[in-house]
Design a protein around this motif. Structure first.
Motif, mmCIF file in Angstrom:
data_model
loop_
_atom_site.group_PDB
_atom_site.id
_atom_site.type_symbol
_atom_site.label_atom_id
_atom_site.label_comp_id
_atom_site.label_asym_id
_atom_site.label_seq_id
_atom_site.Cartn_x
_atom_site.Cartn_y
_atom_site.Cartn_z
ATOM 1 N N UNK A 198 0.957 -1.247 0.033
ATOM 2 C CA UNK A 198 -0.158 -0.023 -0.046
ATOM 3 C C UNK A 198 1.017 1.285 -0.046
ATOM 4 N N UNK A 199 2.005 1.246 0.926
ATOM 5 C CA UNK A 199 2.674 2.417 0.898
ATOM 6 C C UNK A 199 3.641 2.616 -0.366
ATOM 7 N N UNK A 200 3.874 1.510 -1.014
ATOM 8 C CA UNK A 200 4.692 1.714 -2.492
ATOM 9 C C UNK A 200 3.789 2.136 -3.243
ATOM 10 N N UNK A 201 2.544 1.808 -3.308
ATOM 11 C CA UNK A 201 1.765 2.494 -4.279
ATOM 12 C C UNK A 201 1.363 4.018 -4.120
ATOM 13 N N UNK A 202 1.115 4.364 -2.491
ATOM 14 C CA UNK A 202 0.876 5.611 -2.634
ATOM 15 C C UNK A 202 2.087 6.669 -2.626
ATOM 16 N N UNK A 206 3.280 -5.536 -9.151
ATOM 17 C CA UNK A 206 4.010 -6.367 -8.038
ATOM 18 C C UNK A 206 2.923 -5.961 -6.768
ATOM 19 N N UNK A 207 2.163 -4.834 -6.837
ATOM 20 C CA UNK A 207 1.236 -4.573 -5.504
ATOM 21 C C UNK A 207 0.096 -5.820 -5.921
ATOM 22 N N UNK A 208 -0.458 -5.517 -7.317
ATOM 23 C CA UNK A 208 -1.747 -6.248 -7.684
ATOM 24 C C UNK A 208 -1.608 -7.657 -7.452
ATOM 25 N N UNK A 244 -9.859 7.241 -2.639
ATOM 26 C CA UNK A 244 -9.583 6.242 -1.545
ATOM 27 C C UNK A 244 -8.044 5.763 -1.977
ATOM 28 N N UNK A 245 -7.134 6.389 -1.235
ATOM 29 C CA UNK A 245 -5.777 5.660 -1.493
ATOM 30 C C UNK A 245 -5.179 5.329 -0.327
ATOM 31 N N UNK A 246 -5.853 4.892 0.557
ATOM 32 C CA UNK A 246 -5.435 4.492 2.035
ATOM 33 C C UNK A 246 -4.888 5.580 2.783
ATOM 34 N N UNK A 247 -5.061 5.343 4.079
ATOM 35 C CA UNK A 247 -5.006 6.439 5.234
ATOM 36 C C UNK A 247 -3.697 7.573 4.952
ATOM 37 N N UNK A 248 -3.915 8.757 4.746
ATOM 38 C CA UNK A 248 -2.809 9.599 4.361
ATOM 39 C C UNK A 248 -1.899 9.881 5.480
ATOM 40 N N UNK A 249 -2.337 9.411 6.919
ATOM 41 C CA UNK A 249 -1.652 9.767 8.063
ATOM 42 C C UNK A 249 -0.612 8.713 8.187
ATOM 43 N N UNK A 250 -1.099 7.316 8.076
ATOM 44 C CA UNK A 250 -0.146 6.106 7.674
ATOM 45 C C UNK A 250 0.985 6.328 6.875
ATOM 46 N N UNK A 251 0.452 6.937 5.599
ATOM 47 C CA UNK A 251 1.370 6.949 4.419
ATOM 48 C C UNK A 251 2.391 8.210 4.603
ATOM 49 N N UNK A 291 -10.586 -0.387 0.576
ATOM 50 C CA UNK A 291 -11.353 0.161 -0.270
ATOM 51 C C UNK A 291 -10.521 0.821 -1.378
ATOM 52 N N UNK A 292 -9.079 0.952 -1.189
ATOM 53 C CA UNK A 292 -8.326 1.429 -2.191
ATOM 54 C C UNK A 292 -8.339 0.551 -3.514
ATOM 55 N N UNK A 293 -8.516 -0.798 -3.269
ATOM 56 C CA UNK A 293 -8.354 -1.760 -4.415
ATOM 57 C C UNK A 293 -9.714 -2.668 -4.354
ATOM 58 N N UNK A 294 -10.545 -2.558 -3.363
ATOM 59 C CA UNK A 294 -11.859 -3.426 -3.337
ATOM 60 C C UNK A 294 -13.094 -2.649 -3.651
ATOM 61 N N UNK A 295 -12.919 -1.506 -3.213
ATOM 62 C CA UNK A 295 -14.017 -0.469 -3.487
ATOM 63 C C UNK A 295 -15.032 -0.633 -2.590
#
Lengths: 179, 179
Positions: free
Chosen positions: A93-97, A109-111, B87-94, B151-155
């Motif tokens: 997830x981080x790599x994609x972000x 690679x991520x998918x 939806x690109x994953x939690x921005x804080x975690x990133x 949800x970033x890849x499963x919607x």
DNA sequence: ACCAAGGTATCACGATCGTTTTACCTTCGG
DNA sequence: CCGAAGGTAAAACGATCGTGATACCTTGGT
């Protein structure tokens, strides 16, 4: 026998995990890889190629470690993974972000990893309940992703909570009454 | 009246969300902010200061949007957040993953958000069950984090799965017997 | 004995990084 | 009407970026 390529990947993976991808330069990566920059480029082609190779290797290692059939083993494996590898959130997830979708090899690679993860969840659900259940597999995927993210700041109790939740969801399906 | 500072933050947040933090340069950020680089630095001090300010603003917006008391509203709000914000994953975690712990201001912004998130989960659990339940709150946190990541890849189906799982866990607790 | 294969260390490249500076507007309360 | 306050555009700073080039060293098979 470990190949040069394997040594490069093994040495650099932890650097990416600790400092991100865009934030580390090739100088730090060559130092961590244990080889010269010339050799690194000969084997990996580019920084993006190195990232994709690291992610592929991580997926394979993940695949072997998480070759489990039960909820119990799934979260036990996650706990020991966190112990030995650290818990800084999903590296894919981080790599994609960090890369947007600008690098197709990283995207792929991520998918690849995500496909593998989904299949693992479906396999566990099927083994636990005796039938395929797409909804339950999706719930288990969400719990696993949630545990991966939350354990970076909640620690072990996030894993325990996900584990207990997964057991409840499976158990509820199988007609268990509340203890 | 919107201040210059607010315009800078509003303009740059989407850039960070799309391309990450370390990966975008100040030139792209000044362009997105709509002000000159001199003004940007006068208001933000540094790139790290800008990142922390963007995260703080995002936390406040999150706080207002997720002022909910039920499971239903929690995941409905998450779904509309994803629709409008992506939806690109939690921005804080990133943000934490890209910076290591090297920037204390970013660190602080992230843990402010996480405190807020935990309190929101505890509040919802208390409202839904009529009592405080740390375990259930932890499970809801994991489900929320998992939905955010997945949800970033499963919607939408990731949100729906988390929603259904949360309802099951709450319902099971309240003494509902099967059928 | 030798030569290819594959390694090393080091330097240089153009580009871009985050940041500061210089010089010049515009706006508005007194 | 004037002088801060706060804005602009543009250039330049040293540092670091990803990448390639140069020159040399160590092996192992024939």
């Amino acid at each position: 026998m470990t190949t040069t390529r394997e040594r490069i990947i093994a040495g650099t993976e932890a650097v990416f995990d600790e400092h991100g991808f865009a934030g580390v330069g090739m100088d730090r990566l060559t130092e961590a890889s244990g080889v010269s920059s010339r050799t690194l480029y000969k084997h990996m082609g580019s920084k993006t190629g190195l990232i994709a190779a690291v992610l592929d290797a991580r997926r394979e290692r993940f695949d072997q470690a998480f070759d489990v059939l039960t909820i119990e083993d799934l979260f036990a494996t996650l706990a020991s993974w966190a112990d030995t590898e650290g818990a800084r959130g999903c590296l894919f997830l981080r790599a994609l972000g960090e890369d947007g979708r600008s690098a197709p090899e990283v995207d792929r690679a991520v998918s690849d990893y995500r496909d593998l993860l989904q299949r693992a969840m479906a396999r566990i659900v099927e083994h636990e309940t005796g039938r395929t259940d797409a909804v339950l597999a999706e719930q288990l995927l969400v719990l696993f992703e949630g545990a991966t993210a939350a354990m970076s700041y909640r620690g072990r109790q996030a894993i325990d909570a996900a584990h207990a939740a997964a057991k409840s969801l499976i158990g509820g399906l199988m007609g268990a009454t509340p203890s």
